[in-house]
Enzyme design. Sequence first.
Site, PDB file in Angstrom:
ATOM      1  N   ASP A 116      12.028 -25.686  20.976  1.00 53.87           N
ATOM      2  CA  ASP A 116      12.135 -26.858  20.095  1.00 53.87           C
ATOM      3  C   ASP A 116      11.180 -27.976  20.500  1.00 53.87           C
ATOM      4  O   ASP A 116      10.604 -28.652  19.640  1.00 53.87           O
ATOM      5  CB  ASP A 116      13.578 -27.388  20.107  1.00 53.87           C
ATOM      6  CG  ASP A 116      14.484 -26.620  19.149  1.00 53.87           C
ATOM      7  OD1 ASP A 116      14.007 -25.641  18.541  1.00 53.87           O
ATOM      8  OD2 ASP A 116      15.671 -26.996  19.012  1.00 53.87           O
ATOM      9  N   LYS A 146      24.699 -15.218  21.188  1.00 54.15           N
ATOM     10  CA  LYS A 146      25.990 -15.621  21.750  1.00 54.15           C
ATOM     11  C   LYS A 146      25.884 -17.103  22.077  1.00 54.15           C
ATOM     12  O   LYS A 146      25.501 -17.491  23.178  1.00 54.15           O
ATOM     13  CB  LYS A 146      26.306 -14.789  22.989  1.00 54.15           C
ATOM     14  CG  LYS A 146      27.748 -14.923  23.497  1.00 54.15           C
ATOM     15  CD  LYS A 146      27.891 -16.070  24.449  1.00 54.15           C
ATOM     16  CE  LYS A 146      29.307 -16.193  24.972  1.00 54.15           C
ATOM     17  NZ  LYS A 146      29.485 -17.352  25.877  1.00 54.15           N
ATOM     18  N   SER A 184      23.592 -16.600  25.424  1.00 53.18           N
ATOM     19  CA  SER A 184      24.325 -17.759  25.904  1.00 53.18           C
ATOM     20  C   SER A 184      23.411 -18.798  26.557  1.00 53.18           C
ATOM     21  O   SER A 184      22.541 -19.359  25.897  1.00 53.18           O
ATOM     22  CB  SER A 184      25.420 -17.292  26.866  1.00 53.18           C
ATOM     23  OG  SER A 184      26.316 -18.324  27.172  1.00 53.18           O
TER      24      SER A 184
END
Length: 493
Positions: A299, A313, A288
């Site tokens: 990224d 998740k 999460s």
Amino acid sequence: MLKRALLSLVLGLVLFFSASIVSGFAAENQALDMLDLEEVISDVKLFYIKEPDQDTMVRGAIEGLLESLKDPYTEYLSPEDLKYFKSSVEGDYVGIGVQIQPAGDYPKVVNTIEGTPASAAGIKPGDLVVKVNGRDIAGEPLGKVVGEITGEAGTKVRLTIRREGLKDIDLELVRSNISTPTVTSRVVEGEIGLIRIKIFGESTEDEFQKALDDLISKGVKKLILDLRDNPGGMLESAVDITSDFVEPGQVAVSTVDRSGRREEYLTEGTPAGKDMPIVVLVDEYSASASEALAGALQDYGHATLIGGKTYGKGTVQVVIPLSAGGVLKITTAKYHTPKDRVIDGTGLMPDIQVLTPYLPQAVAQRYLKNADTNIITLEVGKNGSTVNGTEVKSGRVIQQEGASYLPLRLMFEALGYRVDWQQGDGSIKVTGFQKEAIFHPGGGRFTINGHDYPQGAPLLTIDGETYVRDTVFSLFDISQKQEGSKITFEKKP
């Protein structure tokens, strides 16, 4: 006469219900709607053999409705469940000190807090909770399970724990007040510091900022961010911490709902750690909000992920208060990383895979030091190892028939290789330093860059761990030296 009376009663009931059934057949192709639910509730109240409890019946209807969505994160939280949910995010609650998340039929333990009843009882990440107070909880909503495990301080709860390879374990624990910070930190070596985030709560960003400032004041210039066993929490907290490393105005994470509507969460403020080389430690229990933070740093090229594939998740839940008390916690969107990667169901792949327990931090330290040479030392008769000067709680030497065997995964991962078990035939693939080796279980056959070693070295399996003979490592240009009971292996670039 009695038989005739009974027959008449039965026939009367059949005729009575037949009329309802026949009228129902006329509309058998119509979709069910809320009026049908209301009608069922009304009929149960009127005709059921026992007078039903209104609260129990309505709660059962709500839970059944939500269960039909097949989403373990959408659930009804009673006022008691909500109290625990809020306090656990804030870091203060009454319970046993264990964090769980859905995993098939039974919830899985993702973390136990040190110094709590769960930790003292030996509950470990990966354990499944299969019974609470003797009752099987298969398929039950997570909130309901959590509500049963928590309670008043000083009261007892019985858990049945399932651990792979063992018989189910019955434990009786005494609930206690749990108060723990969500962030811990320390200097681990020279200019390298470590910050561990246990969960993303309301105070996490403040705790993290203090920890980061403290490490910087102590001369830390490189950071290990430990998100292992972190089940997530508040998305806003993850966005705030992303802002400590990424220039303001950048997308930290996006959420996309069922209609495709996107909401972007942007970084803001001054990134105190913008220029710090960062390693993020992740594993199968990183979920999460922890995946959102790790994904953003990956990224933007601000961090290298080391460890295992994350949980996957990647959904957002909102909490909607209900007029009668309690709340509906419902999934409304999915996370997307700044490069538009979808986390849910896929997780994040680490840049450097290290699956040996206790080893990822040592590999992270080596990475941040830009070490060219990898060294691991084990001692005969002792558990544990030393990797590039860092003590690791994994590894032992097995001596059998005059030969020494070393833990295969630990050895190769510590020396800079990647290790993968192949599901098809159970073989083990080792890659790195322009070599690919395949070890085959049984018989000792293995290949290196296609060259077959038919009687290379038999593999041992002890307590679920695979061991390989020490003579194999010379074929990988790994030097070996023994001084007394200590055996050292060194891999140069």
